[in-house]
Enzyme design. Structure first.
Site, PDB file in Angstrom:
ATOM      1  N   ASN A   1      35.337  16.235  45.367  1.00  0.00           N
ATOM      2  CA  ASN A   1      35.026  14.835  46.222  1.00  0.00           C
ATOM      3  C   ASN A   1      33.429  14.722  46.368  1.00  0.00           C
ATOM      4  O   ASN A   1      33.066  14.089  47.205  1.00  0.00           O
ATOM      5  CB  ASN A   1      36.038  15.348  47.554  1.00  0.00           C
ATOM      6  CG  ASN A   1      37.237  15.356  47.420  1.00  0.00           C
ATOM      7  OD1 ASN A   1      37.615  14.692  46.329  1.00  0.00           O
ATOM      8  ND2 ASN A   1      37.840  15.547  48.517  1.00  0.00           N
TER       9      ASN A   1
ATOM     10  N   ARG B   1      42.402   6.404  44.918  1.00  0.00           N
ATOM     11  CA  ARG B   1      41.912   5.587  45.951  1.00  0.00           C
ATOM     12  C   ARG B   1      40.291   5.920  45.939  1.00  0.00           C
ATOM     13  O   ARG B   1      39.663   5.095  46.625  1.00  0.00           O
ATOM     14  CB  ARG B   1      42.351   6.345  47.316  1.00  0.00           C
ATOM     15  CG  ARG B   1      43.775   6.212  47.580  1.00  0.00           C
ATOM     16  CD  ARG B   1      44.072   6.937  48.665  1.00  0.00           C
ATOM     17  NE  ARG B   1      43.131   6.589  49.835  1.00  0.00           N
ATOM     18  CZ  ARG B   1      43.199   5.328  50.391  1.00  0.00           C
ATOM     19  NH1 ARG B   1      44.133   4.447  49.799  1.00  0.00           N
ATOM     20  NH2 ARG B   1      42.216   4.897  51.239  1.00  0.00           N
TER      21      ARG B   1
ATOM     22  N   ARG C   1      44.731  16.284  39.034  1.00  0.00           N
ATOM     23  CA  ARG C   1      43.734  15.431  39.442  1.00  0.00           C
ATOM     24  C   ARG C   1      42.511  16.156  39.951  1.00  0.00           C
ATOM     25  O   ARG C   1      41.570  15.804  40.092  1.00  0.00           O
ATOM     26  CB  ARG C   1      44.378  14.755  40.586  1.00  0.00           C
ATOM     27  CG  ARG C   1      45.527  13.874  40.280  1.00  0.00           C
ATOM     28  CD  ARG C   1      46.065  12.803  41.123  1.00  0.00           C
ATOM     29  NE  ARG C   1      44.894  12.317  41.587  1.00  0.00           N
ATOM     30  CZ  ARG C   1      45.041  10.903  42.380  1.00  0.00           C
ATOM     31  NH1 ARG C   1      46.131  10.572  42.989  1.00  0.00           N
ATOM     32  NH2 ARG C   1      43.837  10.408  42.778  1.00  0.00           N
TER      33      ARG C   1
ATOM     34  N   ARG D   1      46.587   5.032  54.695  1.00  0.00           N
ATOM     35  CA  ARG D   1      44.850   5.388  54.228  1.00  0.00           C
ATOM     36  C   ARG D   1      44.248   3.991  54.057  1.00  0.00           C
ATOM     37  O   ARG D   1      43.567   3.485  53.158  1.00  0.00           O
ATOM     38  CB  ARG D   1      44.895   6.115  52.944  1.00  0.00           C
ATOM     39  CG  ARG D   1      45.362   7.373  53.109  1.00  0.00           C
ATOM     40  CD  ARG D   1      45.377   8.450  51.944  1.00  0.00           C
ATOM     41  NE  ARG D   1      43.955   8.725  51.686  1.00  0.00           N
ATOM     42  CZ  ARG D   1      43.634   9.493  50.634  1.00  0.00           C
ATOM     43  NH1 ARG D   1      44.681   9.824  49.780  1.00  0.00           N
ATOM     44  NH2 ARG D   1      42.275   9.749  50.397  1.00  0.00           N
ATOM     45  N   PRO D   2      44.143   3.025  55.084  1.00  0.00           N
ATOM     46  CA  PRO D   2      43.139   1.980  55.210  1.00  0.00           C
ATOM     47  C   PRO D   2      41.709   2.053  54.712  1.00  0.00           C
ATOM     48  O   PRO D   2      41.399   3.056  54.816  1.00  0.00           O
ATOM     49  CB  PRO D   2      43.712   1.163  56.564  1.00  0.00           C
ATOM     50  CG  PRO D   2      43.819   2.302  57.480  1.00  0.00           C
ATOM     51  CD  PRO D   2      44.466   3.363  56.669  1.00  0.00           C
ATOM     52  N   ILE D   3      41.142   0.897  54.557  1.00  0.00           N
ATOM     53  CA  ILE D   3      39.859   1.011  54.248  1.00  0.00           C
ATOM     54  C   ILE D   3      39.036   0.111  55.346  1.00  0.00           C
ATOM     55  O   ILE D   3      37.970  -0.441  55.186  1.00  0.00           O
ATOM     56  CB  ILE D   3      39.294   0.540  52.862  1.00  0.00           C
ATOM     57  CG1 ILE D   3      39.869  -0.623  52.603  1.00  0.00           C
ATOM     58  CG2 ILE D   3      39.991   1.637  52.108  1.00  0.00           C
ATOM     59  CD1 ILE D   3      39.222  -1.302  51.125  1.00  0.00           C
ATOM     60  N   ASP D   4      39.666  -0.125  56.615  1.00  0.00           N
ATOM     61  CA  ASP D   4      39.015  -0.944  57.562  1.00  0.00           C
ATOM     62  C   ASP D   4      37.550  -0.525  57.885  1.00  0.00           C
ATOM     63  O   ASP D   4      36.907  -1.491  58.416  1.00  0.00           O
ATOM     64  CB  ASP D   4      40.061  -1.322  58.648  1.00  0.00           C
ATOM     65  CG  ASP D   4      40.337   0.042  59.130  1.00  0.00           C
ATOM     66  OD1 ASP D   4      40.643   1.109  58.846  1.00  0.00           O
ATOM     67  OD2 ASP D   4      40.031   0.145  60.611  1.00  0.00           O
ATOM     68  N   GLN D   5      37.329   0.555  58.237  1.00  0.00           N
ATOM     69  CA  GLN D   5      36.104   1.173  58.554  1.00  0.00           C
ATOM     70  C   GLN D   5      34.962   0.827  57.707  1.00  0.00           C
ATOM     71  O   GLN D   5      33.940   0.497  57.985  1.00  0.00           O
ATOM     72  CB  GLN D   5      36.245   2.680  58.962  1.00  0.00           C
ATOM     73  CG  GLN D   5      37.168   2.768  59.900  1.00  0.00           C
ATOM     74  CD  GLN D   5      36.673   2.351  61.186  1.00  0.00           C
ATOM     75  OE1 GLN D   5      35.644   2.317  61.785  1.00  0.00           O
ATOM     76  NE2 GLN D   5      37.799   1.714  62.059  1.00  0.00           N
TER      77      GLN D   5
HETATM   78  C1  EPZ Z   1      38.388  11.961  51.598  1.00  0.00           C
HETATM   79  O1  EPZ Z   1      39.327  10.962  51.402  1.00  0.00           O
HETATM   80  C2  EPZ Z   1      38.696  13.043  50.564  1.00  0.00           C
HETATM   81  N1  EPZ Z   1      38.825  12.462  49.296  1.00  0.00           N
HETATM   82  C3  EPZ Z   1      40.203  13.619  50.890  1.00  0.00           C
HETATM   83  O2  EPZ Z   1      40.674  14.529  50.019  1.00  0.00           O
HETATM   84  C4  EPZ Z   1      40.351  14.141  52.285  1.00  0.00           C
HETATM   85  O3  EPZ Z   1      41.685  14.714  52.413  1.00  0.00           O
HETATM   86  C5  EPZ Z   1      39.855  13.101  53.515  1.00  0.00           C
HETATM   87  O4  EPZ Z   1      38.500  12.727  52.939  1.00  0.00           O
HETATM   88  C6  EPZ Z   1      39.892  13.673  54.583  1.00  0.00           C
HETATM   89  O5  EPZ Z   1      38.782  15.269  54.451  1.00  0.00           O
HETATM   90  C7  EPZ Z   1      37.551  12.295  48.803  1.00  0.00           C
HETATM   91  O6  EPZ Z   1      36.635  12.515  49.366  1.00  0.00           O
HETATM   92  C8  EPZ Z   1      37.532  11.397  47.282  1.00  0.00           C
HETATM   93  P1  EPZ Z   1      39.001   9.523  55.276  1.00  0.00           P
HETATM   94  P2  EPZ Z   1      39.138   9.499  52.316  1.00  0.00           P
HETATM   95  O7  EPZ Z   1      38.527   7.992  54.917  1.00  0.00           O
HETATM   96  O8  EPZ Z   1      37.563   9.366  52.530  1.00  0.00           O
HETATM   97  C9  EPZ Z   1      41.911   7.064  58.222  1.00  0.00           C
HETATM   98  C10 EPZ Z   1      41.844  15.483  48.132  1.00  0.00           C
HETATM   99  O9  EPZ Z   1      42.940  16.309  48.512  1.00  0.00           O
HETATM  100  N2  EPZ Z   1      41.085   6.034  57.798  1.00  0.00           N
HETATM  101  O10 EPZ Z   1      38.013  10.569  55.637  1.00  0.00           O
HETATM  102  O11 EPZ Z   1      40.004   8.522  51.927  1.00  0.00           O
HETATM  103  C11 EPZ Z   1      42.547   7.592  56.999  1.00  0.00           C
HETATM  104  O12 EPZ Z   1      43.532   6.860  56.941  1.00  0.00           O
HETATM  105  C12 EPZ Z   1      41.591  14.400  49.040  1.00  0.00           C
HETATM  106  O13 EPZ Z   1      40.904  15.792  47.662  1.00  0.00           O
HETATM  107  C13 EPZ Z   1      40.973   4.638  58.506  1.00  0.00           C
HETATM  108  O14 EPZ Z   1      42.033   4.615  59.195  1.00  0.00           O
HETATM  109  O15 EPZ Z   1      39.612  10.021  53.772  1.00  0.00           O
HETATM  110  C14 EPZ Z   1      42.643   9.206  57.497  1.00  0.00           C
HETATM  111  O16 EPZ Z   1      43.874   8.959  58.399  1.00  0.00           O
HETATM  112  C15 EPZ Z   1      42.865  13.739  49.598  1.00  0.00           C
HETATM  113  N3  EPZ Z   1      40.367   3.675  57.931  1.00  0.00           N
HETATM  114  C16 EPZ Z   1      41.578   9.525  58.123  1.00  0.00           C
HETATM  115  O17 EPZ Z   1      40.911   8.178  58.608  1.00  0.00           O
HETATM  116  C17 EPZ Z   1      39.287   3.747  57.017  1.00  0.00           C
HETATM  117  O18 EPZ Z   1      38.552   2.730  56.834  1.00  0.00           O
HETATM  118  C18 EPZ Z   1      40.451  10.154  57.412  1.00  0.00           C
HETATM  119  O19 EPZ Z   1      40.364   9.418  56.098  1.00  0.00           O
HETATM  120  C19 EPZ Z   1      39.061   4.916  56.393  1.00  0.00           C
HETATM  121  C20 EPZ Z   1      39.925   5.978  56.762  1.00  0.00           C
END
Ligand code: EPZ
Length: 417
Positions: free
Chosen positions: A24, A93, A397, A122-126
């Site tokens: 990551n 993703r 992965r 896991r949306p990307i709205d933020q």
């Molecule tokens: C990163 O994912 C990691 N992946 C994930 O690791 C890890 O589980 C996660 O962070 C949490 O620590 C990478 O770094 C490549 P988030 P990411 O955005 O960035 C919600 C693994 O096993 N959210 O921190 O996708 C989201 O749905 C993977 O190596 C929104 O709602 O996670 C989640 O519930 C799995 N809108 C929470 O926030 C957004 O725009 C945290 O997601 C973005 C996120």
């Protein structure tokens, strides 16, 4: 039949193992190559499926990527396509990480919406909200996010929740914006800090990475650099739990102990004996772990990526534990498979109640996501008899030759096609 791992359990692991660089951290670092015409060189890139996918994605965008063992050189002299295609994004993703750099460097990006995955929507709205704050025009067209900006402009961004790749995307976009950007509520993960280190070595002016407030002073352009990627704290935590759950005596080297302090604290609560030294942790597993309650949270809290592994240990504790998953809405899929091995786990929404049992029985089980598959391997190492973990491509992965590392510690584990 896809590859599977066959494990004969019950062997206490002994010996020393070095962890690989963090998946990551490698993924965002590779996308930083889009921000400059100069080459980026990474000296210790792990050989993982997700890394191979990211390299393929960067090549479709115009990157020249040379790989010699763990050394990877990325050079994007010219962006020849701004499209991150669905067939790649849907398998990983983290592809969304090309969005910020592409808009900043190239002015337009067309990235397939990732869609959900096994552990949640896991949306990307933020990500999109932040890019809009930086002046990008965002539209959704036929399942693709289309982002356009002639020149991004610095802004104050406050994300509604902590997002790791969201913070990384916005930090990369802001690095080339005109003026200063402040990201409030930023993710503090070590992988975010490692990316800031890469960007600053390229000439960016980023302060505060690792805190909730990151300030990025935009610059006109960025140069190349050579970087050694931070160790993988989740792989380290996974192997430490392997030592604990088998009642073994294992020394994990090449890690940053501070990056696993929440995990170490929880393991000590479970009665695991730990010795922490510079870049190393020695773990001696207890006869039987004690129960503990855990709630996942963003760094520096207990990481969601270690939740399945800890639940596997708690499944053998001499009492009841409670696990609360606050990051993802569907990250208990390992529980049903552990129950098939004899665990007593009840899940209700974001909480799981685990009543420890004296032992697991080996069984054929199926992996569902990256960390769930690691948990099933851990259960197999501790179980009586044989465990077969199928769909081990999930494991590939994010873990580099995990079975070889475990076998070197005495585990009876092998990959069967
Ligand atoms: C990163 O994912 C990691 N992946 C994930 O690791 C890890 O589980 C996660 O962070 C949490 O620590 C990478 O770094 C490549 P988030 P990411 O955005 O960035 C919600 C693994 O096993 N959210 O921190 O996708 C989201 O749905 C993977 O190596 C929104 O709602 O996670 C989640 O519930 C799995 N809108 C929470 O926030 C957004 O725009 C945290 O997601 C973005 C996120």
């Amino acid at each position: 039949m896809p590859a599977r791992l066959v494990i004969e359990g019950g062997v206490p692991l002994r010996g020393s193992v070095a962890v690989s660089a963090a998946k990551n951290a490698a993924l965002p670092a590779l996308t930083a190559g889009l921000l400059t015409v100069e080459p980026l060189v990474f000296t210790n890139v792990p050989d993982l499926q997700d890394v191979r996918t990211m390299i393929r994605l960067l090549e479709t965008l115009g990157a020249a990527v040379d790989r010699a063992g763990a050394r990877v050189r990325v050079r994007v002299e010219r962006v020849t396509s701004e499209v991150a295609p669905y067939e790649l994004v849907s398998t990983m993703r983290a592809s969304v990480l090309v969005l910020g750099p592409l808009v900043a460097r190239h002015g337009t990006a067309r990235v397939a919406l990732p869609g959900g995955c096994a552990i949640g929507v896991r949306p990307i709205d933020q990500h999109l909200k932040g890019l809009t704050r930086l002046g990008a025009e965002i539209t959704i067209e036929n399942g693709y996010v289309v982002a356009r900006a002639s020149r991004l402009k610095g802004a104050r961004i406050a994300t509604d929740l902590v997002t790791v790749t969201g913070t990384e995307n916005l930090m990369m976009a802001a690095a080339l914006a005109e003026g200063t950007t402040v990201i409030e509520n930023a993710a503090r993960e070590p992988e975010v800090v490692d990316l800031a280190d890469v960007l600053n070595a390229m000439g960016a002016r980023i302060h505060g990475a690792g805190t909730v407030r990151i300030e990025i002073e935009g610059v006109a352009d960025l140069g190349g650099t050579t970087h050694t990627i931070v160790p993988d704290r989740i792989e380290a935590g996974t192997v430490i739990v392997a030592g604990a759950i088998t009642g073994g005596d294992v020394t994990v080297t090449g890690l940053v102990p501070d990056h696993v302090s929440a995990v170490l604290a929880k393991l000590e609560e479970c009665g695991v004996a730990l010795e922490v030294g510079p870049g190393r942790v020695r773990v001696c597993g207890p006869e039987r772990p004690r129960p503990a309650d855990v709630t996942t949270s963003p760094f520096p809290g207990f990481p969601t990526d270690m939740q399945a592994q800890l639940m596997t240990l708690l499944g053998l504790a001499d009492g009841q534990s409670r696990v609360t998953e606050t990051i993802f809405e569907n990250r208990f899929m390992h529980a049903a498979e552990l129950v098939r091995m004899g665990a007593s786990i009840e899940t209700e929404g974001s909480t799981a109640i685990i009543r420890g049992v004296p032992f697991y029985q080996g069984a054929p089980v199926m992996a569902s996501d990256l960390r769930a598959s690691a948990a099933l391997v851990l259960a197999g190492l501790a179980a009586r008899g044989r465990t077969e973990v199928s769909r081990v491509y999930h494991l590939d992965r994010g873990y580099e030759r995990l079975e070889a590392k475990l076998a070197a510690l005495g585990a009876r584990i092998e990959r069967r096609a």
